[in-house]
Design an enzyme around this catalytic site. Structure first.
Site, PDB file in Angstrom:
ATOM      1  N   GLN A  58      -3.559 -10.611 -24.070  1.00  0.00           N
ATOM      2  CA  GLN A  58      -4.207  -9.436 -23.500  1.00  0.00           C
ATOM      3  C   GLN A  58      -4.212  -8.281 -24.493  1.00  0.00           C
ATOM      4  OE1 GLN A  58      -6.272  -7.257 -21.909  1.00  0.00           O
ATOM      5  NE2 GLN A  58      -5.723  -8.396 -20.055  1.00  0.00           N
ATOM      6  N   ARG A  60      -5.455  -5.043 -23.707  1.00  0.00           N
ATOM      7  CA  ARG A  60      -5.157  -3.771 -23.054  1.00  0.00           C
ATOM      8  C   ARG A  60      -3.660  -3.636 -22.826  1.00  0.00           C
ATOM      9  NH1 ARG A  60      -7.675  -4.663 -18.869  1.00  0.00           N
ATOM     10  NH2 ARG A  60      -9.701  -3.713 -19.232  1.00  0.00           N
ATOM     11  N   GLN A  82     -15.548  -9.977  -7.215  1.00  0.00           N
ATOM     12  CA  GLN A  82     -15.811 -10.834  -8.373  1.00  0.00           C
ATOM     13  C   GLN A  82     -14.560 -11.627  -8.719  1.00  0.00           C
ATOM     14  OE1 GLN A  82     -16.920  -8.731 -11.908  1.00  0.00           O
ATOM     15  NE2 GLN A  82     -17.294 -10.572 -13.107  1.00  0.00           N
ATOM     16  N   GLU A 100      -7.554  -8.897 -15.239  1.00  0.00           N
ATOM     17  CA  GLU A 100      -6.169  -8.483 -14.975  1.00  0.00           C
ATOM     18  C   GLU A 100      -6.088  -7.319 -13.995  1.00  0.00           C
ATOM     19  OE1 GLU A 100      -1.980  -7.600 -17.274  1.00  0.00           O
ATOM     20  OE2 GLU A 100      -3.841  -7.562 -18.417  1.00  0.00           O
ATOM     21  N   ASN A 134     -12.403  -8.016 -23.192  1.00  0.00           N
ATOM     22  CA  ASN A 134     -11.863  -6.658 -23.151  1.00  0.00           C
ATOM     23  C   ASN A 134     -12.697  -5.702 -23.991  1.00  0.00           C
ATOM     24  OD1 ASN A 134      -9.137  -6.102 -21.690  1.00  0.00           O
ATOM     25  ND2 ASN A 134      -8.976  -8.176 -22.457  1.00  0.00           N
ATOM     26  N   ALA A 138     -15.416  -0.757 -21.254  1.00  0.00           N
ATOM     27  CA  ALA A 138     -15.395   0.600 -21.800  1.00  0.00           C
ATOM     28  C   ALA A 138     -14.059   1.301 -21.614  1.00  0.00           C
ATOM     29  CB  ALA A 138     -16.498   1.427 -21.141  1.00  0.00           C
TER      30      ALA A 138
END
Length: 305
Positions: A58, A60, A82, A100, A134, A138
Site C-alpha cells: 500500500q 497511502r 463498489q 482500503e 493509488n 487524487a
C-alpha cells in the site's frame, strides 16, 4: 475478441479497470488459493471483513479521519456500493489490492461482511496494481506519490514515460514528483503533513543545499507564505540584488493590464521609458532618461502641459 497479450502496450492504460492494467506482464504464476477461496468469477462475493488483511505494498500512509468517518456513515446507511478488489491467500484469508478506505470504513460502520472481487495475481502484479490504483486517485499527498513513482521505477524498472502511460499522468508531472525525493527528510515530513504544498516543495528544490532548503522551509511555515511568496523568497536567496528589491533589466514585473496600458501611453507621449509601480491604487511613476538632452526635453514637455 483477440488475446490481450497481442494488444499494443499503449492501449493498456486508464478506462479499462484494474483487471486490465497488467494483462501483458510476464510474471510468476499466482499462488494456489486455499480451499476456502473461491475461483475468481468476476462476480462480487460477500467476505467477512476480518478475513481481509492489509496490502503490504500500500502506497497511502495517511488517511483523512474526517473523510473516513463520513464514508463510514455512508456505508452504514447504504452499504458498500463498489466492491473492493482482493486476492486469495492460504488459510482462507484475502489480501487487499484496491479499496482500503472502503474496507476501513466498513469496519467503523460495524459491517460484518464486505463485497469483494477476487483476482488471481502474483506478488508482483498485486504490488503494481496497488501502486497504480493509488496513483490514479487524487487523495495521495505529494510525498506518497513521489515514493510510489520511485517504487515503480525501482521494482519494475519503469521509465518515467511508462509510469505516465500506466497512471494517465504527464511525464513532466511524474518527473516533478520524483524530484521531491531530493528534499531533506525533515522537509519531506512537512510536505507529507500538509504544512507545505507541492508548489512550496518545488520552489525549495531550486536552492543549492539541504541546509538552505530546511531553513527556508521553516521560515515559509512560520510566515505562512503562499506559493508565489515562496517563489519570490527563494529567488531572493538565489539573487541578493533581487532580495534588496532591485529588478534586473531583462525582467518585466507583472502589472495590472490597465496600469500597463497607461504606462504604454505615457511612453509613446514622452518618447522615454516609463515604469508605473502600483499597489491597490497607490504607487509612483518612474520616467527614465539616458542623457541631459532627454532630461531637458522632458522638463519642457511637463512645463508646457
Amino acid at each position: 475478441m483477440s488475446d490481450v497479450k497481442t494488444q499494443d502496450p499503449k492501449r493498456r492504460a486508464l478506462g479499462r479497470g484494474l483487471e486490465a492494467l497488467l494483462p501483458s506482464r510476464q510474471t510468476a504464476p499466482a499462488p494456489t488459493p486455499a480451499p476456502a477461496a473461491q475461483t475468481p468469477s468476476g462476480k462480487p462475493l460477500e467476505v467477512d471483513v476480518t478475513a481481509i488483511v492489509r496490502n503490504p505494498f500500500q502506497t497511502r500512509t495517511r488517511f483523512d479521519e474526517d473523510a473516513l468517518n463520513e464514508l463510514a456513515q455512508s456505508v452504514a446507511a447504504t452499504g458498500v456500493v463498489q466492491p473492493i478488489v482482493v486476492r486469495a491467500l492460504p488459510g482462507g484469508k484475502y489480501q487487499l489490492i484496491a479499496g482500503e478506505r472502503r474496507w476501513l470504513a466498513s469496519q467503523r460502520a460495524g459491517k460484518k461482511t464486505i463485497p469483494v472481487i477476487v483476482r488471481e495475481v502474483s506478488d508482483e502484479q498485486a504490488m503494481e496494481m496497488t501502486i497504480v490504483e493509488n496513483l490514479q486517485r487524487a487523495d495521495l499527498n505529494p510525498m506518497e506519490q513521489a515514493r510510489a513513482y520511485d517504487r515503480l521505477g525501482r521494482e519494475f524498472k519503469m521509465t518515467q514515460e511508462q509510469m505516465a502511460q500506466r497512471t494517465g499522468k504527464e511525464r513532466a508531472s511524474v518527473a516533478n514528483f520524483l524530484r521531491l525525493l531530493k528534499l531533506p527528510q525533515a522537509v519531506q515530513e512537512k510536505v507529507e503533513g500538509g504544512e507545505l504544498s507541492f508548489g512550496h516543495a518545488r520552489a525549495l528544490l531550486a536552492l543549492e543545499s539541504e541546509a538552505q532548503m530546511l531553513a527556508a522551509a521553516q521560515k515559509i511555515v512560520a510566515l505562512s507564505l503562499s506559493v508565489r511568496g515562496t517563489e519570490n523568497y527563494v529567488k531572493g536567496l538565489l539573487d541578493p540584488e533581487r532580495k534588496l528589491g532591485k529588478v534586473k533589466a531583462d525582467e518585466e514585473p507583472e502589472i495590472d493590464p490597465n496600469v500597463k496600458a497607461a504606462q504604454d501611453k505615457l511612453q509613446r507621449s514622452l518618447g522615454l521609458k516609463v515604469r508605473i509601480e502600483d499597489t491597490r491604487g497607490k504607487g509612483r511613476v518612474v520616467i527614465e532618461y539616458s542623457n541631459l538632452e532627454d532630461f531637458d526635453t522632458l522638463l519642457t514637455m511637463l512645463s508646457a502641459n
